[in-house]
Each structure stands twice: as structure tokens, then as C-alpha cells.
Design a protein around this motif. Structure first.
Motif, PDB file in Angstrom:
ATOM      1  N   CYS A   1       0.807  -1.211   0.000  1.00  0.00           N
ATOM      2  CA  CYS A   1       0.000   0.000   0.000  1.00  0.00           C
ATOM      3  C   CYS A   1       0.846   1.269   0.000  1.00  0.00           C
ATOM      4  O   CYS A   1       0.529   2.235  -0.696  1.00  0.00           O
ATOM      5  N   LEU A   2       1.936   1.277   0.762  1.00  0.00           N
ATOM      6  CA  LEU A   2       2.712   2.493   0.967  1.00  0.00           C
ATOM      7  C   LEU A   2       3.840   2.689  -0.045  1.00  0.00           C
ATOM      8  O   LEU A   2       4.201   3.830  -0.347  1.00  0.00           O
ATOM      9  N   GLU A   3       4.406   1.599  -0.553  1.00  0.00           N
ATOM     10  CA  GLU A   3       5.606   1.708  -1.374  1.00  0.00           C
ATOM     11  C   GLU A   3       5.339   1.856  -2.874  1.00  0.00           C
ATOM     12  O   GLU A   3       6.217   2.270  -3.612  1.00  0.00           O
ATOM     13  N   VAL A   4       4.150   1.522  -3.321  1.00  0.00           N
ATOM     14  CA  VAL A   4       3.861   1.574  -4.758  1.00  0.00           C
ATOM     15  C   VAL A   4       2.406   1.975  -4.954  1.00  0.00           C
ATOM     16  O   VAL A   4       1.543   1.662  -4.117  1.00  0.00           O
ATOM     17  N   GLU A   5       2.131   2.695  -6.049  1.00  0.00           N
ATOM     18  CA  GLU A   5       0.772   3.200  -6.271  1.00  0.00           C
ATOM     19  C   GLU A   5      -0.206   2.085  -6.608  1.00  0.00           C
ATOM     20  O   GLU A   5      -1.266   1.960  -6.000  1.00  0.00           O
ATOM     21  N   ASN A   6       0.141   1.267  -7.601  1.00  0.00           N
ATOM     22  CA  ASN A   6      -0.720   0.163  -8.027  1.00  0.00           C
ATOM     23  C   ASN A   6       0.159  -1.066  -8.160  1.00  0.00           C
ATOM     24  O   ASN A   6       0.860  -1.243  -9.161  1.00  0.00           O
ATOM     25  N   TYR A   7       0.152  -1.907  -7.132  1.00  0.00           N
ATOM     26  CA  TYR A   7       1.121  -3.006  -7.108  1.00  0.00           C
ATOM     27  C   TYR A   7       0.861  -4.030  -8.204  1.00  0.00           C
ATOM     28  O   TYR A   7       1.796  -4.639  -8.725  1.00  0.00           O
ATOM     29  N   TYR A   8      -0.391  -4.224  -8.603  1.00  0.00           N
ATOM     30  CA  TYR A   8      -0.672  -5.230  -9.631  1.00  0.00           C
ATOM     31  C   TYR A   8      -0.074  -4.802 -10.980  1.00  0.00           C
ATOM     32  O   TYR A   8       0.658  -5.568 -11.618  1.00  0.00           O
ATOM     33  N   ASN A   9      -0.362  -3.587 -11.406  1.00  0.00           N
ATOM     34  CA  ASN A   9       0.199  -3.100 -12.673  1.00  0.00           C
ATOM     35  C   ASN A   9       1.712  -2.957 -12.600  1.00  0.00           C
ATOM     36  O   ASN A   9       2.417  -3.177 -13.591  1.00  0.00           O
ATOM     37  N   SER A  10       2.220  -2.585 -11.437  1.00  0.00           N
ATOM     38  CA  SER A  10       3.672  -2.424 -11.290  1.00  0.00           C
ATOM     39  C   SER A  10       4.389  -3.753 -11.449  1.00  0.00           C
ATOM     40  O   SER A  10       5.451  -3.822 -12.083  1.00  0.00           O
ATOM     41  N   VAL A  11       3.827  -4.816 -10.894  1.00  0.00           N
ATOM     42  CA  VAL A  11       4.430  -6.139 -11.058  1.00  0.00           C
ATOM     43  C   VAL A  11       4.430  -6.549 -12.524  1.00  0.00           C
ATOM     44  O   VAL A  11       5.418  -7.083 -13.037  1.00  0.00           O
ATOM     45  N   SER A  12       3.339  -6.310 -13.214  1.00  0.00           N
ATOM     46  CA  SER A  12       3.247  -6.671 -14.627  1.00  0.00           C
ATOM     47  C   SER A  12       4.274  -5.918 -15.460  1.00  0.00           C
ATOM     48  O   SER A  12       4.966  -6.508 -16.304  1.00  0.00           O
ATOM     49  N   LEU A  13       4.406  -4.611 -15.228  1.00  0.00           N
ATOM     50  CA  LEU A  13       5.374  -3.811 -15.993  1.00  0.00           C
ATOM     51  C   LEU A  13       6.810  -4.200 -15.654  1.00  0.00           C
ATOM     52  O   LEU A  13       7.673  -4.240 -16.535  1.00  0.00           O
ATOM     53  N   ALA A  14       7.065  -4.482 -14.376  1.00  0.00           N
ATOM     54  CA  ALA A  14       8.421  -4.905 -13.987  1.00  0.00           C
ATOM     55  C   ALA A  14       8.780  -6.229 -14.648  1.00  0.00           C
ATOM     56  O   ALA A  14       9.924  -6.423 -15.095  1.00  0.00           O
ATOM     57  N   ALA A  15       7.835  -7.148 -14.722  1.00  0.00           N
ATOM     58  CA  ALA A  15       8.094  -8.437 -15.366  1.00  0.00           C
ATOM     59  C   ALA A  15       8.349  -8.263 -16.855  1.00  0.00           C
ATOM     60  O   ALA A  15       9.258  -8.884 -17.427  1.00  0.00           O
ATOM     61  N   GLN A  16       7.563  -7.423 -17.501  1.00  0.00           N
ATOM     62  CA  GLN A  16       7.744  -7.202 -18.932  1.00  0.00           C
ATOM     63  C   GLN A  16       9.092  -6.555 -19.222  1.00  0.00           C
ATOM     64  O   GLN A  16       9.780  -6.929 -20.180  1.00  0.00           O
TER      65      GLN A  16
END
Length: 318
Positions: free
Chosen positions: A158-173
Motif C-alpha cells: 500500500c505504501l511503497e507503490v501506487e498500483n502493485y498489480y500493474n507495477s508487477v506486470s510492468l516490472a516483469a515485462q
């Protein structure tokens, strides 16, 4: 639809991102209606209780009592909540982090505390891909992969990233594109397991600060241009033919050495030559099931006297 069919006929993969492919499938998830039903039930119970209390105090139903009952029911729905078994709820108080609650029943102070995030702690599956990504030898390829991950710290998510689901997807890509760019097309096609492990480590390093752990990464498909597939196929066939010729040459070498040794044995012992000739004739007759015409010079070797002589000669030789 016609263009899509033509692409499949040419062996081309439709250019769809991995996330879009997964979202196009029918989603089968656990029911999320529990909190809504509970909130509605709590509102109705509190409303009836407040309305009944007002009736007892005033002796009749009044507009003021009805308004008060509605306000009390509204406050109750803002105060009493439930979290599902797989959820962790992050609660803020006056804009600051207060606590993490759940699963089960939890309470908040209306207008003072807010639910900032409901983190799903089940294993999540995210499809991602890299389209028209250049390898180190400048070959554009399409790669599809699947990421298995889960949230282990709802506070960080909640505190470290705005949208963790989309952030994980973009980091993986991003990690997938970077890994492809550092390898040749043959290495990408052959080193799937190593690429999976490399991607898992890179993505884990980026997402661990968000309270997210990566369980595994699996490459689903690697699409190479059709022209390059023909070239790689021809190269593979040439390599196999080369290996076959080398093996055949080694076998011929071994056979020639064995024939030389046999020739030396036959040269020193005429009787061994005759026995070998008799054996070959026997094998030919047994295999064909017919008859063989044997010259008289060779037929003498089949007589009892000749066989006895051959046996005595072999004993003397020992």
C-alpha cells in the motif's frame, strides 16, 4: 476476422499482450459478495433497531426518528466491516498508517479512519510478454510468459507503490525484454529454464521492496520469424548430417581395423579360412531356406574326416 485467419495460415502469432489474453478468458474467482451482504444486513438491523428505539421513546413514528435511524444505519455501515479469509486490510487514521486488519470482523471510526487497501494474499497469475523484441544478434522475436506471485506484506504494497498489480506486470515485462536483449535467438530458444530462473531473480529483486514475492516464472511460447525458422532448420539438418558422417567415419575406421586383424589371423591359418567359409555357407543356407551349390574343392571341408582334422589342428594350435 479475415486478417486474423490469414495470419494463422502464415504461421504468425496474433500480436496480443499476455495480460489481454488472460483477461479475455472467462474469470473464475471466489465470491466477493460477502462484505456487501454483511454491510446491507448490518444497515438493516441497525436501522430497524434505531427506528424501534425512536418509536419507544416518542410513542410514534416521526420524520425525525426516521432520519436519525437512517444516519445511524449509515454510520454503522462505515464502522463495521469484514475481510475475506485471503484479505489483509490497511487502515489509515487521518491520512496516516494505523494498522493492518483481517481476515474477519474489524471496526473503523467513521470520518476518522479509512480503508486504504484490501490486499489479496492469494497466489496471483499474471501473463506478460515481449513483442518484436530484438535479441543480441538483432532478431525480432515474440515471447509470452506467466508470472506467479503473491503479496506477503500488505503495508508495503500500500505504501511503497501506487498500483502493485500493474507495477508487477510492468516490472516483469521490462525484465523479460532486458533478458532477451542480452541473449542470442538460439540461447533464448534453448535456455528456457535458465531464462525462467533469471527472470524470477530479477523480478523478485524489484518487487520485494513492495512486499511482493515471486514464486515462479514460466516461458509459455517463443515465436521466431518464419524466414529465420527455415534457416535454423537447414542449419540444424546440416549439423545432424555432419554428426552422422563423423559417426559413420568412426565406425568405418573401427571396422577396417577389425578386418585387418581378421586378415592377419586368416593369413597365418588356412584352416581358419576354411572354417569361416563353411560358416558363411551355413548362414546363407539357413537364412534363405534353399539350397546352395558348393564347388567340390569346398565340399571336402564338410566331410567327417576334414572336420576331425580341423578339430585336431585347433587343439594343437592351443
Amino acid at each position: 476476422m479475415k486478417k486474423r485467419t490469414e495470419k494463422h495460415a502464415r504461421g504468425e502469432e496474433p500480436k496480443l499482450a499476455g495480460i489481454e489474453r488472460y483477461n479475455s478468458n472467462i474469470e473464475r474467482r471466489a465470491s466477493q459478495t460477502g462484505p456487501l451482504v454483511f454491510s446491507a444486513f448490518a444497515a438493516v438491523v441497525v436501522f430497524l433497531a434505531a427506528l424501534g428505539t425512536g418509536f419507544v421513546l416518542a410513542g410514534m413514528f416521526t420524520v425525525e426518528g426516521l432520519v436519525v435511524a437512517l444516519l445511524v444505519a449509515w454510520v454503522a455501515t462505515m464502522s463495521v466491516h469484514i475481510a475475506m479469509q485471503w484479505e489483509k486490510v490497511v487502515v489509515f487514521r487521518l491520512g496516516k498508517f494505523s494498522r493492518v486488519k483481517g481476515p474477519g470482523l474489524y471496526f473503523t471510526i467513521p470520518f476518522i479512519e479509512q480503508t486504504a487497501l484490501k490486499a489479496d494474499q492469494r497466489i496471483m497469475v499474471t501473463g506478460f510478454g515481449a513483442e518484436e523484441t530484438l535479441t543480441s544478434d538483432l532478431v525480432p522475436i515474440n515471447v509470452d510468459a506467466v508470472l506467479f506471485w503473491m503479496v506477503w506484506d500488505a503495508k508495503k504494497a500500500c505504501l511503497e507503490v501506487e498500483n502493485y498489480y500493474n507495477s508487477v506486470s510492468l516490472a516483469a515485462q521490462t525484465a523479460l525484454r532486458d533478458a532477451i536483449g542480452r541473449a542470442s535467438v538460439s540461447e533464448v530458444a534453448i535456455r528456457r529454464n535458465q531464462l525462467d530462473q533469471e527472470l524470477q531473480e530479477v523480478i523478485e529483486e524489484r518487487t520485494s521492496v513492495w512486499g511482493i514475492t515471486v514464486l515462479s516464472v514460466e516461458i509459455r511460447d517463443i515465436v521466431i520469424p518464419a524466414e529465420l525458422q527455415e534457416v535454423m532448420s537447414a542449419e540444424a539438418q546440416a549439423e545432424r548430417e555432419k554428426n552422422a558422417r563423423m559417426v559413420l567415419a568412426e565406425v568405418e575406421k573401427d571396422i577396417s581395423a577389425m578386418l585387418v586383424d581378421a586378415a592377419n589371423v586368416y593369413e597365418e591359418n588356412d584352416l581358419a579360412v576354411r572354417l569361416r567359409t563353411m560358416h558363411l555357407l551355413y548362414e546363407s543356407v539357413k537364412g534363405s531356406g534353399g539350397t546352395v551349390v558348393v564347388p567340390s574343392a569346398y565340399s571336402e571341408g564338410f566331410s567327417d574326416a576334414a572336420l576331425d582334422k580341423a578339430i585336431d589342428s585347433l587343439k594343437r594350435g592351443k
